[in-house]
Design a protein around this motif. Sequence first.
Motif, mmCIF file in Angstrom:
data_model
loop_
_atom_site.group_PDB
_atom_site.id
_atom_site.type_symbol
_atom_site.label_atom_id
_atom_site.label_comp_id
_atom_site.label_asym_id
_atom_site.label_seq_id
_atom_site.Cartn_x
_atom_site.Cartn_y
_atom_site.Cartn_z
ATOM 1 N N VAL A 1 9.934 8.171 -0.715
ATOM 2 C CA VAL A 1 9.900 9.520 -0.437
ATOM 3 C C VAL A 1 11.272 9.823 0.086
ATOM 4 O O VAL A 1 11.751 9.376 1.258
ATOM 5 C CB VAL A 1 8.968 9.833 0.718
ATOM 6 N N PRO A 2 12.315 10.241 -0.750
ATOM 7 C CA PRO A 2 13.750 10.403 -0.233
ATOM 8 C C PRO A 2 13.945 11.011 0.803
ATOM 9 O O PRO A 2 14.977 10.533 1.760
ATOM 10 C CB PRO A 2 14.419 10.970 -1.543
ATOM 11 N N LYS A 3 13.470 12.155 1.158
ATOM 12 C CA LYS A 3 13.907 13.016 2.365
ATOM 13 C C LYS A 3 13.532 12.347 3.689
ATOM 14 O O LYS A 3 14.136 12.417 4.496
ATOM 15 C CB LYS A 3 13.027 14.474 2.214
ATOM 16 N N LEU A 4 12.291 11.609 3.671
ATOM 17 C CA LEU A 4 11.893 10.797 4.948
ATOM 18 C C LEU A 4 12.472 9.321 4.782
ATOM 19 O O LEU A 4 12.416 8.774 5.653
ATOM 20 C CB LEU A 4 10.532 10.608 5.005
ATOM 21 N N ASP A 5 13.260 8.964 3.843
ATOM 22 C CA ASP A 5 13.765 7.621 3.588
ATOM 23 C C ASP A 5 12.461 6.615 3.736
ATOM 24 O O ASP A 5 12.713 5.545 4.713
ATOM 25 C CB ASP A 5 14.946 7.282 4.488
ATOM 26 N N GLU A 6 11.471 7.001 3.274
ATOM 27 C CA GLU A 6 10.136 6.007 3.280
ATOM 28 C C GLU A 6 9.766 5.257 2.159
ATOM 29 O O GLU A 6 9.538 6.065 1.056
ATOM 30 C CB GLU A 6 8.927 6.716 3.899
ATOM 31 N N MET A 7 9.907 4.186 2.202
ATOM 32 C CA MET A 7 9.648 3.251 1.313
ATOM 33 C C MET A 7 8.185 2.392 1.142
ATOM 34 O O MET A 7 8.111 1.765 2.138
ATOM 35 C CB MET A 7 10.764 1.925 0.864
ATOM 36 N N TYR A 8 7.253 2.996 0.353
ATOM 37 C CA TYR A 8 6.008 2.160 0.462
ATOM 38 C C TYR A 8 5.912 1.296 -0.824
ATOM 39 O O TYR A 8 6.222 1.495 -1.882
ATOM 40 C CB TYR A 8 4.873 3.226 0.290
ATOM 41 N N GLU A 9 5.440 0.008 -0.359
ATOM 42 C CA GLU A 9 5.351 -1.017 -1.427
ATOM 43 C C GLU A 9 4.135 -1.911 -1.496
ATOM 44 O O GLU A 9 3.701 -2.086 -0.209
ATOM 45 C CB GLU A 9 6.517 -1.746 -1.548
ATOM 46 N N ALA A 10 3.697 -2.649 -2.400
ATOM 47 C CA ALA A 10 2.571 -3.493 -2.576
ATOM 48 C C ALA A 10 2.805 -4.176 -3.794
ATOM 49 O O ALA A 10 3.229 -3.912 -4.838
ATOM 50 C CB ALA A 10 1.355 -2.737 -2.495
ATOM 51 N N VAL A 11 2.340 -5.601 -3.604
ATOM 52 C CA VAL A 11 2.504 -6.322 -4.813
ATOM 53 C C VAL A 11 1.005 -7.121 -4.454
ATOM 54 O O VAL A 11 0.321 -7.392 -3.322
ATOM 55 C CB VAL A 11 3.304 -7.670 -4.525
ATOM 56 N N LYS A 12 0.351 -6.954 -5.563
ATOM 57 C CA LYS A 12 -1.162 -7.364 -5.478
ATOM 58 C C LYS A 12 -1.289 -8.595 -4.936
ATOM 59 O O LYS A 12 -0.906 -9.763 -5.099
ATOM 60 C CB LYS A 12 -1.868 -7.400 -7.059
ATOM 61 N N GLY A 13 -2.302 -8.644 -3.672
ATOM 62 C CA GLY A 13 -2.631 -9.910 -3.059
ATOM 63 C C GLY A 13 -1.677 -10.119 -1.921
ATOM 64 O O GLY A 13 -2.215 -11.182 -1.100
ATOM 65 N N SER A 14 -0.730 -9.257 -1.550
ATOM 66 C CA SER A 14 0.193 -9.539 -0.671
ATOM 67 C C SER A 14 0.203 -8.431 0.550
ATOM 68 O O SER A 14 1.243 -8.554 1.156
ATOM 69 C CB SER A 14 1.565 -9.549 -1.286
ATOM 70 N N GLY A 15 -0.581 -7.635 0.541
ATOM 71 C CA GLY A 15 -0.632 -6.496 1.503
ATOM 72 C C GLY A 15 0.165 -5.470 1.151
ATOM 73 O O GLY A 15 0.983 -5.320 0.084
ATOM 74 N N ALA A 16 0.346 -4.222 2.067
ATOM 75 C CA ALA A 16 1.035 -3.184 1.806
ATOM 76 C C ALA A 16 2.019 -2.930 2.883
ATOM 77 O O ALA A 16 1.664 -3.150 3.929
ATOM 78 C CB ALA A 16 0.087 -1.882 1.514
ATOM 79 N N THR A 17 3.522 -2.332 2.625
ATOM 80 C CA THR A 17 4.361 -2.074 3.593
ATOM 81 C C THR A 17 4.826 -0.616 3.486
ATOM 82 O O THR A 17 4.910 -0.176 2.505
ATOM 83 C CB THR A 17 5.436 -3.109 3.778
ATOM 84 N N LEU A 18 5.481 -0.288 4.668
ATOM 85 C CA LEU A 18 6.005 1.116 4.732
ATOM 86 C C LEU A 18 7.430 0.478 5.487
ATOM 87 O O LEU A 18 7.389 0.031 6.667
ATOM 88 C CB LEU A 18 5.474 2.036 5.526
ATOM 89 N N ASN A 19 8.558 0.800 4.861
ATOM 90 C CA ASN A 19 9.815 0.170 5.107
ATOM 91 C C ASN A 19 9.821 -1.118 5.895
ATOM 92 O O ASN A 19 10.218 -1.418 6.912
ATOM 93 C CB ASN A 19 10.191 1.492 6.251
ATOM 94 N N GLY A 20 9.038 -2.084 5.153
ATOM 95 C CA GLY A 20 9.056 -3.436 5.738
ATOM 96 C C GLY A 20 7.894 -3.724 6.679
ATOM 97 O O GLY A 20 7.761 -4.944 6.830
ATOM 98 N N LYS A 21 7.236 -2.799 7.148
ATOM 99 C CA LYS A 21 6.261 -3.121 8.213
ATOM 100 C C LYS A 21 5.022 -2.958 7.627
ATOM 101 O O LYS A 21 4.658 -2.103 6.981
ATOM 102 C CB LYS A 21 6.307 -2.267 9.472
ATOM 103 N N THR A 22 3.733 -4.179 7.780
ATOM 104 C CA THR A 22 2.586 -3.937 7.148
ATOM 105 C C THR A 22 1.993 -2.543 7.644
ATOM 106 O O THR A 22 1.883 -2.146 8.712
ATOM 107 C CB THR A 22 1.768 -5.168 7.792
ATOM 108 N N ILE A 23 1.330 -1.843 6.748
ATOM 109 C CA ILE A 23 0.310 -0.745 7.069
ATOM 110 C C ILE A 23 -1.304 -1.051 6.753
ATOM 111 O O ILE A 23 -1.345 -1.755 5.856
ATOM 112 C CB ILE A 23 0.943 0.529 6.293
ATOM 113 N N SER A 24 -1.919 -0.116 7.253
ATOM 114 C CA SER A 24 -3.308 -0.338 6.915
ATOM 115 C C SER A 24 -3.825 1.110 7.193
ATOM 116 O O SER A 24 -3.413 1.660 7.932
ATOM 117 C CB SER A 24 -3.969 -1.467 7.759
#
Length: 258
Positions: A119-142
């Motif tokens: 999300v460019p305006k918020l500079d928020e990077m959401y990411e996940a790789v299968k089996g490795s959890g999800a992060t927002l700007n590098g911090k784990t999210i749930s």
Amino acid sequence: MTEWMAIKENIKAWVKEVGKEQLIRIEQPFQMKTKSSDIDLVTEVDEWSEQYLIDQIKSHYPDHAIMSEESGWHEGQAEYEWVIDPIDGTVNFAHGFPLFSISVGVKFRGETVIGVVYVPKLDEMYEAVKGSGATLNGKTISVSGVERLNQAVVCTGFPYDRATDPNNNVDHFNAIITKVGGIRRTGSAAMDLCQVAAGRFDGYWELKLQEWDICAGLLIIKEAKGETLSIKQEKGYQVLVGNPAVFHELKSILTWEG
Ligand code: IPD
Ligand code: CA
Ligand code: CA
């Protein structure tokens, strides 16, 4: 670093570049066309963004297949398939409302294994790789722990053919609006999915979504311990996600099976 992690790092660098350009170009005049209806838009910035991403993928992974919203299917030999929405939230973009996202999913042998939503305006990077959890700007999210629907904030959207097809989500919206703590419509399905993954929204549903809207976001929610249901129908996917409690409450109101 595994191959999937390495691919994800490339995606993050590319979507950051694309997002930077989108934030500059949203402030300037741009050309626009309509697609399936007068309210379904594509701008020259969608097309530029998509071409940038495709050029990067083709130069780094020339044998991978690509499915992208504006240009469709690009044939490949490998077991990898990329699924791209260059601007998810084009109506917001076209109106100068700067909340939109870039969604990139990668499938391996038909299963999504990498998801990135930026999300460019918020500079928020959401990411996940299968089996490795999800992060927002590098911090784990749930997903959130909200258990009661009347305290839940949920989110939805409405299809572009809502004026001509009565299967337009208005009945579901009416059934749910009186039962929830709050309801939102952001205009970017990929961003909505990530808001549930980050525990900001407790549930989300929508009809007639396409694979590029949901490929990355669904993996991000699953990796954030959310529940997901996506049912393929003639005009696209019917999607419901949430924390486990809110997901089941919404499912019983929507009466969707899957
Ligand atoms: C749209 C957005 C919107 C959703 C529509 C999608 P687009 O994608 O995700 O939130 O309600 O169904 O088509 O057209 O902006 O890429
Ligand atoms: Ca989209
Ligand atoms: Ca789009």
